[in-house]
Design a protein around this motif. Structure first.
Motif, PDB file in Angstrom:
ATOM      1  N   ARG A  65       0.826  -1.217   0.000  1.00 53.73           N
ATOM      2  CA  ARG A  65       0.000   0.000   0.000  1.00 53.73           C
ATOM      3  C   ARG A  65       0.853   1.257   0.000  1.00 53.73           C
ATOM      4  O   ARG A  65       0.403   2.315  -0.394  1.00 53.73           O
ATOM      5  N   VAL A  66       2.092   1.149   0.454  1.00 49.47           N
ATOM      6  CA  VAL A  66       2.997   2.289   0.488  1.00 49.47           C
ATOM      7  C   VAL A  66       4.055   2.062  -0.596  1.00 49.47           C
ATOM      8  O   VAL A  66       4.941   1.239  -0.441  1.00 49.47           O
ATOM      9  N   ASP A  67       3.914   2.782  -1.716  1.00 55.59           N
ATOM     10  CA  ASP A  67       4.773   2.593  -2.878  1.00 55.59           C
ATOM     11  C   ASP A  67       5.945   3.576  -2.826  1.00 55.59           C
ATOM     12  O   ASP A  67       5.905   4.652  -3.419  1.00 55.59           O
ATOM     13  N   PHE A  68       6.986   3.188  -2.090  1.00 56.91           N
ATOM     14  CA  PHE A  68       8.139   4.072  -1.920  1.00 56.91           C
ATOM     15  C   PHE A  68       8.851   4.400  -3.229  1.00 56.91           C
ATOM     16  O   PHE A  68       9.200   5.557  -3.456  1.00 56.91           O
ATOM     17  N   PRO A  69       9.099   3.418  -4.109  1.00 56.04           N
ATOM     18  CA  PRO A  69       9.792   3.767  -5.361  1.00 56.04           C
ATOM     19  C   PRO A  69       9.059   4.840  -6.167  1.00 56.04           C
ATOM     20  O   PRO A  69       9.686   5.770  -6.683  1.00 56.04           O
ATOM     21  N   ALA A  70       7.744   4.727  -6.272  1.00 56.90           N
ATOM     22  CA  ALA A  70       6.979   5.729  -7.027  1.00 56.90           C
ATOM     23  C   ALA A  70       7.060   7.089  -6.342  1.00 56.90           C
ATOM     24  O   ALA A  70       7.180   8.128  -7.012  1.00 56.90           O
ATOM     25  N   TRP A  71       6.996   7.100  -5.012  1.00 55.33           N
ATOM     26  CA  TRP A  71       7.055   8.372  -4.287  1.00 55.33           C
ATOM     27  C   TRP A  71       8.419   9.029  -4.479  1.00 55.33           C
ATOM     28  O   TRP A  71       8.506  10.212  -4.787  1.00 55.33           O
ATOM     29  N   PHE A  72       9.486   8.264  -4.306  1.00 55.78           N
ATOM     30  CA  PHE A  72      10.829   8.829  -4.494  1.00 55.78           C
ATOM     31  C   PHE A  72      11.020   9.315  -5.929  1.00 55.78           C
ATOM     32  O   PHE A  72      11.658  10.333  -6.157  1.00 55.78           O
ATOM     33  N   ALA A  73      10.464   8.582  -6.890  1.00 55.14           N
ATOM     34  CA  ALA A  73      10.594   8.986  -8.294  1.00 55.14           C
ATOM     35  C   ALA A  73       9.890  10.315  -8.563  1.00 55.14           C
ATOM     36  O   ALA A  73      10.266  11.043  -9.476  1.00 55.14           O
ATOM     37  N   SER A  74       8.877  10.639  -7.743  1.00 50.98           N
ATOM     38  CA  SER A  74       8.146  11.897  -7.938  1.00 50.98           C
ATOM     39  C   SER A  74       8.870  13.095  -7.325  1.00 50.98           C
ATOM     40  O   SER A  74       8.476  14.236  -7.551  1.00 50.98           O
ATOM     41  N   THR A  84      12.786  14.855   5.314  1.00 54.98           N
ATOM     42  CA  THR A  84      12.737  14.692   6.767  1.00 54.98           C
ATOM     43  C   THR A  84      11.922  13.457   7.149  1.00 54.98           C
ATOM     44  O   THR A  84      11.123  12.955   6.352  1.00 54.98           O
ATOM     45  N   VAL A  85      12.110  13.024   8.360  1.00 54.17           N
ATOM     46  CA  VAL A  85      11.334  11.911   8.900  1.00 54.17           C
ATOM     47  C   VAL A  85       9.848  12.266   8.873  1.00 54.17           C
ATOM     48  O   VAL A  85       9.007  11.431   8.549  1.00 54.17           O
ATOM     49  N   GLY A  86       9.517  13.515   9.177  1.00 53.96           N
ATOM     50  CA  GLY A  86       8.124  13.951   9.175  1.00 53.96           C
ATOM     51  C   GLY A  86       7.483  13.844   7.800  1.00 53.96           C
ATOM     52  O   GLY A  86       6.324  13.443   7.679  1.00 53.96           O
ATOM     53  N   GLN A  87       8.226  14.195   6.756  1.00 55.90           N
ATOM     54  CA  GLN A  87       7.683  14.080   5.399  1.00 55.90           C
ATOM     55  C   GLN A  87       7.418  12.621   5.045  1.00 55.90           C
ATOM     56  O   GLN A  87       6.398  12.299   4.437  1.00 55.90           O
ATOM     57  N   LEU A  88       8.340  11.744   5.411  1.00 53.26           N
ATOM     58  CA  LEU A  88       8.140  10.323   5.155  1.00 53.26           C
ATOM     59  C   LEU A  88       6.947   9.803   5.952  1.00 53.26           C
ATOM     60  O   LEU A  88       6.118   9.057   5.432  1.00 53.26           O
ATOM     61  N   ALA A  89       6.838  10.212   7.203  1.00 50.56           N
ATOM     62  CA  ALA A  89       5.702   9.790   8.040  1.00 50.56           C
ATOM     63  C   ALA A  89       4.385  10.265   7.440  1.00 50.56           C
ATOM     64  O   ALA A  89       3.409   9.502   7.381  1.00 50.56           O
ATOM     65  N   ASP A  90       4.335  11.507   6.977  1.00 44.36           N
ATOM     66  CA  ASP A  90       3.114  12.036   6.365  1.00 44.36           C
ATOM     67  C   ASP A  90       2.724  11.224   5.137  1.00 44.36           C
ATOM     68  O   ASP A  90       1.546  10.936   4.919  1.00 44.36           O
ATOM     69  N   TYR A  91       3.709  10.869   4.330  1.00 48.79           N
ATOM     70  CA  TYR A  91       3.439  10.061   3.147  1.00 48.79           C
ATOM     71  C   TYR A  91       2.852   8.707   3.539  1.00 48.79           C
ATOM     72  O   TYR A  91       1.840   8.265   2.990  1.00 48.79           O
ATOM     73  N   ILE A  92       3.480   8.047   4.509  1.00 42.40           N
ATOM     74  CA  ILE A  92       3.020   6.724   4.943  1.00 42.40           C
ATOM     75  C   ILE A  92       1.599   6.811   5.496  1.00 42.40           C
ATOM     76  O   ILE A  92       0.727   6.030   5.125  1.00 42.40           O
ATOM     77  N   VAL A  93       1.359   7.773   6.380  1.00 40.85           N
ATOM     78  CA  VAL A  93       0.027   7.922   6.980  1.00 40.85           C
ATOM     79  C   VAL A  93      -1.014   8.175   5.888  1.00 40.85           C
ATOM     80  O   VAL A  93      -2.095   7.580   5.895  1.00 40.85           O
ATOM     81  N   GLY A  94      -0.684   9.041   4.942  1.00 39.51           N
ATOM     82  CA  GLY A  94      -1.601   9.331   3.857  1.00 39.51           C
ATOM     83  C   GLY A  94      -1.932   8.118   3.020  1.00 39.51           C
ATOM     84  O   GLY A  94      -3.086   7.925   2.610  1.00 39.51           O
ATOM     85  N   ARG A  95      -0.959   7.280   2.754  1.00 35.07           N
ATOM     86  CA  ARG A  95      -1.183   6.073   1.954  1.00 35.07           C
ATOM     87  C   ARG A  95      -1.968   5.011   2.718  1.00 35.07           C
ATOM     88  O   ARG A  95      -2.704   4.243   2.118  1.00 35.07           O
ATOM     89  N   LEU A  96      -1.805   4.964   4.027  1.00 35.20           N
ATOM     90  CA  LEU A  96      -2.474   3.936   4.819  1.00 35.20           C
ATOM     91  C   LEU A  96      -3.908   4.287   5.178  1.00 35.20           C
ATOM     92  O   LEU A  96      -4.686   3.405   5.537  1.00 35.20           O
ATOM     93  N   ARG A  97      -4.252   5.551   5.089  1.00 38.86           N
ATOM     94  CA  ARG A  97      -5.629   5.945   5.447  1.00 38.86           C
ATOM     95  C   ARG A  97      -6.571   5.774   4.311  1.00 38.86           C
ATOM     96  O   ARG A  97      -6.308   5.722   3.196  1.00 38.86           O
TER      97      ARG A  97
END
Length: 97
Positions: A65-74, A84-97
């Motif tokens: 559900r959390v597509d890190f390669p696509a996110w990093f590519a963007s 930052t850790v916060g940006q990564l956390a926001d991405y993960i939370v957004g993908r999981l909700r």
């Protein structure tokens, strides 16, 4: 794996901290606090291979559900360097909700 009903930012931050400690077990950063503002490159000296290993570790925790390669590519290179850790956390939370 975390279910959508239990996803919250603090839990994700703790997961990222745990994953970082697993990835960087050979470095001495036990006393380094991991906060939303912690930068992967400037504060933790992560190299690109470390980021790949970190995202692999997190994928094991969160699944497809959390597509890190696509996110990093963007992201632009400067965004990845300043990530930052916060940006990564926001991405993960957004993908999981």
């Amino acid at each position: 794996m975390t279910s959508p009903a239990t996803v919250d930012e603090e839990a994700v931050l703790a997961e990222i901290g745990g994953a970082l400690r697993a990835v960087l077990d050979d470095l001495e950063f036990e006393d380094t606090p991991i906060t939303r503002e912690t930068r992967f490159v400037e504060d933790l000296d992560l190299e690109s291979i470390d980021l790949v290993t970190l995202t692999s570790e997190l994928r094991g925790r969160y699944g497809d559900r959390v597509d890190f390669p696509a996110w990093f590519a963007s992201l632009e290179l400067s965004e990845i360097i300043g990530l930052t850790v916060g940006q990564l956390a926001d991405y993960i939370v957004g993908r999981l909700r």
